[in-house]
Scaffold this motif. Structure first.
Motif, PDB file in Angstrom:
ATOM      1  N   TRP A  15      -1.705  -1.169  -3.903  1.00 19.45           N
ATOM      2  CA  TRP A  15      -2.776  -0.707  -3.933  1.00 19.45           C
ATOM      3  C   TRP A  15      -1.797   0.784  -3.832  1.00 19.45           C
ATOM      4  CZ3 TRP A  15      -3.403  -4.908  -1.879  1.00 19.45           C
ATOM      5  CH2 TRP A  15      -4.582  -5.767  -1.841  1.00 19.45           C
TER       6      TRP A  15
ATOM      7  N   GLN B 125      -8.297  -3.586   1.903  1.00 19.78           N
ATOM      8  CA  GLN B 125      -8.105  -4.098   1.009  1.00 19.78           C
ATOM      9  C   GLN B 125      -6.956  -5.146   1.221  1.00 19.78           C
ATOM     10  OE1 GLN B 125      -8.736  -2.134  -2.760  1.00 19.78           O
ATOM     11  NE2 GLN B 125     -10.731  -1.817  -2.982  1.00 19.78           N
TER      12      GLN B 125
ATOM     13  N   VAL C  44       0.605  -0.793  -0.187  1.00 23.39           N
ATOM     14  CA  VAL C  44       0.607   0.053   0.610  1.00 23.39           C
ATOM     15  C   VAL C  44       0.963   1.341   0.131  1.00 23.39           C
ATOM     16  CG1 VAL C  44      -1.552   1.013   0.784  1.00 23.39           C
ATOM     17  CG2 VAL C  44      -1.826  -1.119   1.354  1.00 23.39           C
TER      18      VAL C  44
ATOM     19  N   HIS D  95      -6.782   5.696   0.923  1.00 26.44           N
ATOM     20  CA  HIS D  95      -6.055   5.381   1.702  1.00 26.44           C
ATOM     21  C   HIS D  95      -7.148   4.352   2.628  1.00 26.44           C
ATOM     22  CE1 HIS D  95      -3.201   7.358  -0.567  1.00 26.44           C
ATOM     23  NE2 HIS D  95      -3.214   8.772   0.311  1.00 26.44           N
TER      24      HIS D  95
ATOM     25  N   HIS E 211      -8.115   1.296   0.718  1.00 29.51           N
ATOM     26  CA  HIS E 211      -6.892   0.398  -0.043  1.00 29.51           C
ATOM     27  C   HIS E 211      -6.139  -0.564   1.659  1.00 29.51           C
ATOM     28  CE1 HIS E 211      -5.866   3.742  -2.936  1.00 29.51           C
ATOM     29  NE2 HIS E 211      -6.679   2.586  -3.843  1.00 29.51           N
TER      30      HIS E 211
END
Length: 170
Positions: A59, A89, A37, A83, A86
């Motif tokens: 991400w 996930q 991320v 954010h 993301h």
């Protein structure tokens, strides 16, 4: 890996993201599942596509193309929500290695829900390795780190007017 550890690559020097992405390549080369991320970045850094091709889940991106300091309050909120999504996930990805690039700045600027970020680090599943990068980590990040590597800038081409170069800085 029996126990996942926390890595913190921090400071004002170059190399924090580079170190994290190098670890991602190493983990992928050993068959580990990697999730990345990137906070506060545009999503077009040169390392992302090769990492995707190697199997990393990534991400990245913001709700606008502006730097944080130039964002409107609405753009900041949209980026914060992006954010958070993301990160959610990535937490569901079942990864072995979770890289949270620029997590220090995202937390300091309120661009990610800090309780969600703490959960990602402090409540990680057994065996999940977590990497945090950024300039100035929060005290809880320093305390949680099993590895803490400070990158200190002694000299940088930017001081001589040389701008960031494609393939080297991004």
């Amino acid at each position: 890996m029996d126990k996942g550890l926390v890595h913190l690559y921090w400071g004002n020097g170059k190399g924090k993201t580079t170190a994290a992405m190098g670890l991602a390549v190493r983990a992928l080369g050993r068959g580990l599942k990697v999730s990345i991320v990137q906070f506060l970045k545009s999503g077009d850094s040169g390392e992302l596509e090769p990492l995707r091709q190697l199997g990393a889940d990534i991400w990245s991106g913001k709700a606008c193309s502006r730097f944080f300091r130039d964002m409107t309050p609405e753009e900041r909120e949209a980026t914060r929500q992006l954010h958070n999504e993301h990160l959610r996930q990535a937490l569901e990805s079942g990864c072995d290695l979770l890289i949270l690039d620029e997590a220090c700045a995202a937390a300091a600027l309120g661009m990610v829900d800090e309780s969600l970020l703490r959960q990602a680090v402090l409540e990680r599943p057994e065996g999940r390795e977590v990497v945090l990068t950024g300039r100035d980590p929060a005290p809880w990040m320093r305390e949680a780190a099993d590895y803490s590597t400070e990158m200190h800038c002694h000299k940088h081409p930017y001081e001589q007017g040389i701008m960031a170069r494609k393939g080297v800085e991004y």
